[in-house]
Write a protein that holds these residues in place. Structure first.
Motif, short mmCIF file in Angstrom:
data_model
loop_
_atom_site.label_atom_id
_atom_site.label_comp_id
_atom_site.label_asym_id
_atom_site.label_seq_id
_atom_site.Cartn_x
_atom_site.Cartn_y
_atom_site.Cartn_z
N PHE A 119 0.84 -1.21 0.00
CA PHE A 119 0.00 0.00 0.00
C PHE A 119 0.87 1.25 0.00
CE2 PHE A 119 -2.51 3.17 2.49
CZ PHE A 119 -3.55 3.35 1.59
N ILE A 120 1.86 1.29 0.86
CA ILE A 120 2.74 2.47 0.93
C ILE A 120 3.55 2.61 -0.36
CG2 ILE A 120 4.68 3.53 2.15
CD1 ILE A 120 3.50 2.30 4.73
N ASP A 121 4.00 1.51 -0.92
CA ASP A 121 4.71 1.57 -2.21
C ASP A 121 3.82 2.21 -3.27
OD1 ASP A 121 7.02 0.40 -1.22
OD2 ASP A 121 6.51 -1.62 -1.95
N HIS A 122 2.54 1.83 -3.30
CA HIS A 122 1.60 2.43 -4.26
C HIS A 122 1.40 3.92 -3.98
CE1 HIS A 122 0.40 -1.10 -6.51
NE2 HIS A 122 0.15 -1.76 -5.39
N LEU A 123 1.32 4.30 -2.72
CA LEU A 123 1.16 5.72 -2.38
C LEU A 123 2.35 6.53 -2.88
CD1 LEU A 123 -0.16 5.66 1.31
CD2 LEU A 123 -1.46 6.25 -0.74
N THR A 124 3.54 6.08 -2.54
CA THR A 124 4.74 6.85 -2.90
C THR A 124 4.96 6.87 -4.41
OG1 THR A 124 6.18 4.97 -2.46
CG2 THR A 124 5.85 6.54 -0.66
N ALA A 125 4.60 5.80 -5.11
CA ALA A 125 4.74 5.77 -6.57
C ALA A 125 3.81 6.78 -7.23
CB ALA A 125 4.45 4.36 -7.10
#
Length: 141
Positions: free
Chosen positions: A71-77
């Motif tokens: 989820f955080i990877d998707h947010l930062t991307a």
């Protein structure tokens, strides 16, 4: 918005208590996503829709639970920025989830972290319930 992962249900109970407190404190809308069971695209779109986000997860192999990491990877991307972020961490002997999530969000600009981080050591106790009260108060300012 509250996004969480829970292995044994204790983090889920902390999230449910926080959601209840936020509603009691007058939060206009509280949206909760179990990242291991929800449609990730809906959780991501709501993370950008709301100005405040609480990330709640367990410490897992000295890092964070994989669904939260994704989820955080998707947010930062997607250039997540300009929001207030609160943290709930859970761990039996060395809770490190909050630290790990902040590190992952380092590239996000203009994030404000709440002063209160809730630390649950396995299950809720009086100390973690008091921290949830403080976090709810802080988020409803």
């Amino acid at each position: 918005m509250i996004a969480y992962t829970s292995v044994y249900g204790h983090t889920k109970k902390a999230v449910e208590l926080l959601a209840e407190k936020l509603k009691a404190n007058g939060a206009p809308k509280v949206v909760v996503y179990d990242l291991a069971r929800c449609d990730m695209s809906l959780a991501l779109s709501d993370a950008f829709r709301y100005s405040k986000l609480v990330l709640a997860t367990t410490t897992y192999n000295a890092t964070i639970f994989p669904h939260m990491q994704s989820f955080i990877d998707h947010l930062t991307a997607r250039n997540y920025q300009g929001r207030t972020v609160g943290m709930i961490e859970n761990g039996a002997w060395a809770p490190m989830a909050a630290k790990g999530r902040k590190k992952m969000l380092e590239t996000s600009k203009n994030l404000t972290y709440t002063d209160t981080t809730v630390t649950v050591k396995c299950a809720l106790n009086d100390a973690s319930r008091a921290q949830i009260d403080a976090l709810a108060d802080e988020l409803c300012k």
